[in-house]
Design an enzyme around this catalytic site. Structure first.
Site, PDB file in Angstrom:
ATOM      1  N   THR A  40       0.695  -1.290  -0.080  1.00  0.00           N
ATOM      2  CA  THR A  40      -0.064   0.037   0.133  1.00  0.00           C
ATOM      3  C   THR A  40       0.691   1.015   0.476  1.00  0.00           C
ATOM      4  O   THR A  40       0.393   2.178  -0.739  1.00  0.00           O
ATOM      5  CB  THR A  40      -1.196  -0.182   1.252  1.00  0.00           C
ATOM      6  N   LYS A 123      -7.297   4.974   5.111  1.00  0.00           N
ATOM      7  CA  LYS A 123      -6.522   4.701   6.069  1.00  0.00           C
ATOM      8  C   LYS A 123      -5.257   6.323   5.772  1.00  0.00           C
ATOM      9  O   LYS A 123      -5.051   6.762   4.735  1.00  0.00           O
ATOM     10  CB  LYS A 123      -5.151   3.625   5.069  1.00  0.00           C
ATOM     11  N   ASP A 124      -4.825   6.127   6.383  1.00  0.00           N
ATOM     12  CA  ASP A 124      -3.579   7.570   6.789  1.00  0.00           C
ATOM     13  C   ASP A 124      -2.711   7.803   5.224  1.00  0.00           C
ATOM     14  O   ASP A 124      -2.463   8.809   5.342  1.00  0.00           O
ATOM     15  CB  ASP A 124      -2.620   7.857   8.574  1.00  0.00           C
ATOM     16  N   HIS A 446      -0.834  -9.598  -1.424  1.00  0.00           N
ATOM     17  CA  HIS A 446      -0.066  -9.214  -2.353  1.00  0.00           C
ATOM     18  C   HIS A 446       1.805  -8.947  -1.534  1.00  0.00           C
ATOM     19  O   HIS A 446       2.479  -9.253  -0.911  1.00  0.00           O
ATOM     20  CB  HIS A 446      -0.738  -8.586  -2.637  1.00  0.00           C
TER      21      HIS A 446
END
Length: 506
Positions: A40, A123-124, A446
């Protein structure tokens, strides 16, 4: 979001969401990440910097810092404080760990900081990294209080429009609604059965089947909302409120809103890409996109804004699903791997702690100990490789400190080179076989150089964008310079990509 979701669920999308982007815009149908560790934080940084982890420095969601002797989170910043919540830890975040500028930063510079750039995500890291260093704001979700928050890196107090939204307690409202299928069950022909052994459970549920009743935990009551499409809903709502509250698109200069929808990731990790849950999530996300585009049509006018769609990474099939269809897949035992390597090192060099940390399937070595014992990284790598290759699912072992001598295929070697940052990466990389990952029997992951993780969408539509598509290989690093070219501004300071010129109107 894997690339194939654009077409796999196409027949059930509305005309106003994914179809509108694909049918009105330009579709790069062979778009890939140019590095191996597809997770991410690096994904968000790469989309917006046009760079690679080796340069922008976001080599993982976490990495081990050899100088401070601790694990670093990609968006952490102990010098700032939470704004908008009593949860002190949720707001200790900023983009300071990202080493290069973003296209959003470059837009601010090009307009002498008149342009507004804002990031929005559950998400931050999905909000902060895209918004850039010079952003007006980045907002993310605090699942403990149900509030959207920021940090003192950006401001000392929330804007009134965000306080007003938080006061509505929408996450609490959505918690009571549960999660039912959008369409009749017989429409989900692109998905597996609704109750399979390899699906994980939503908090409070006894089986991974619809309908879901949502029950938050005492210490984290709203996290479960994010495990459903309601997470996409509140993200869309905040995006629209930000546009209205900050009057984005109403000035004389271009404004930039970076939105990340994070619930597909949470749902995909738990259920996998072939689950009814993931199909339902994308069908609902399609409707959220349509709502957002309709709002923008009314706010600034059709054809007066530009949208691009991509993803921070793809995802692999759940090993249990793959195995049930006789496809190569499996689980690597991280505990067995580490024990095997440790034993081999002790037997070869004498009992000691040679490995001080493992992050991103990389081993960080104790260099002081190696120097004391006069042991080279190459010697350690040779022992690690011999030991690791005995473990099912391990494909290869790579010495990241001397990649010029790596006997790895040319394609993968370049991907791993693009990952390595001298100050942040480990010394040795463990490479898994296709279809294998470290994890449990339910859910998936992933973070590999394989196609299911690297190929993600890159679709653009709106102002300045031609209608069409290309099958030539493009890179996620090409996204930021394409947008920079559209805006006639410089790309980010670490840019390595090239504009997809055939997508842009002359």
């Amino acid at each position: 979001m894997r690339y194939d979701y654009l077409y796999r669920y196409y027949d059930l999308y509305t005309e106003g969401g994914f179809k509108r982007m694909m049918n009105e815009g330009f579709n790069c149908r062979n778009n890939h990440y140019p590095y191996a560790l597809t997770v991410t934080g690096p994904g968000h940084a790469t989309v917006y910097t046009g760079s690679v982890p080796a340069v922008h420095g976001i080599v993982g969601n976490e990495w081990y810092d050899q100088f401070s002797k601790k694990v670093i989170y990609c968006a952490e910043d102990s010098t700032v404080k939470t704004v908008g919540s009593t949860n002190a830890s949720v707001g200790k975040m900023s983009p300071k760990n990202m080493l290069t500028s973003t296209v959003t930063d470059q837009l601010r510079i090009a307009t002498n900081f008149r342009s507004k750039t804002i990031g929005v995500a559950i998400k931050d890291r999905g909000s902060i990294l895209p918004a850039g260093h010079a952003a007006n704001a980045a907002y993310w979700f605090d699942s403990k209080t149900g509030n959207w928050v920021t940090s003192t890196y950006y401001m000392e107090d929330l804007p009134q429009w965000l306080k007003d939204y938080n006061a509505k307690k929408m996450p609490a409202n959505y918690l009571t609604k549960g999660w039912q299928l959008l369409l009749p069950a017989d429409k989900y022909i692109q998905s597996s059965a609704d109750d399979v052994a390899w699906e994980g459970l939503i908090s409070g549920s006894k089986k991974p089947v619809f309908p879901y009743e949502l029950a938050g935990t005492a210490g984290d009551p709203f996290s479960v909302v994010l495990d459903t499409p309601w997470g996409n809903t509140i993200t869309k709502e905040i995006a629209i409120e930000a546009i209205k509250g900050e009057k984005m698109g109403k000035g004389t200069d271009t404004d930039f809103l970076a939105i990340s929808f994070s619930s597909p990731d949470r749902i995909g990790h738990r259920a996998g890409p072939n689950a009814i849950e993931q199909q339902d999530d994308f069908l609902r996300l399609d409707r959220e996109f349509a709502d957002l585009f309709n709002f923008l049509d009314s706010w600034v006018g059709k054809g007066e804004y530009t949208v691009f769609l991509s993803a921070d990474h793809g995802v692999m099939d759940v090993p249990g699903f793959a195995q049930s269809h006789k496809l190569p897949a499996g689980l690597i035992s991280g505990r067995q791997l580490q024990a095997t390597i440790s034993t081999a090192l002790d037997e070869t060099f004498g009992k000691d702690k040679y490995m001080i940390q493992s992050e991103n399937n990389q081993i960080y070595l104790d260099h002081a100990l190696l120097k004391k014992k006069n042991i080279t990284v190459a010697a350690i790598t040779e022992v690690v490789k011999d030991a690791a290759l005995t473990i099912p699912g391990v494909a290869d072992v790579l010495n990241l400190t001397d990649m010029g001598k790596a006997p790895l295929n040319t394609y993968q070697l370049e991907l791993y080179k693009n990952n390595v940052n001298a100050k942040r990466s480990g010394d040795i990389q463990i490479i898994s076989q296709p279809g294998w990952f470290y994890g449990t029997a339910t859910g998936t992951s992933h973070g590999t150089p394989y196609n299911y993780d690297t190929q993600v969408p890159f679709v653009m539509f709106g102002w300045g964008i031609k209608k069409g598509e290309t099958l030539r290989r493009t890179s996620v690093s090409d996204i930021a310079p394409t947008i920079a070219s559209l805006l006639h501004i410089l790309p980010g300071s670490g840019n390595v990509g090239n504009a997809v010129e055939e997508a842009l109107k002359k």
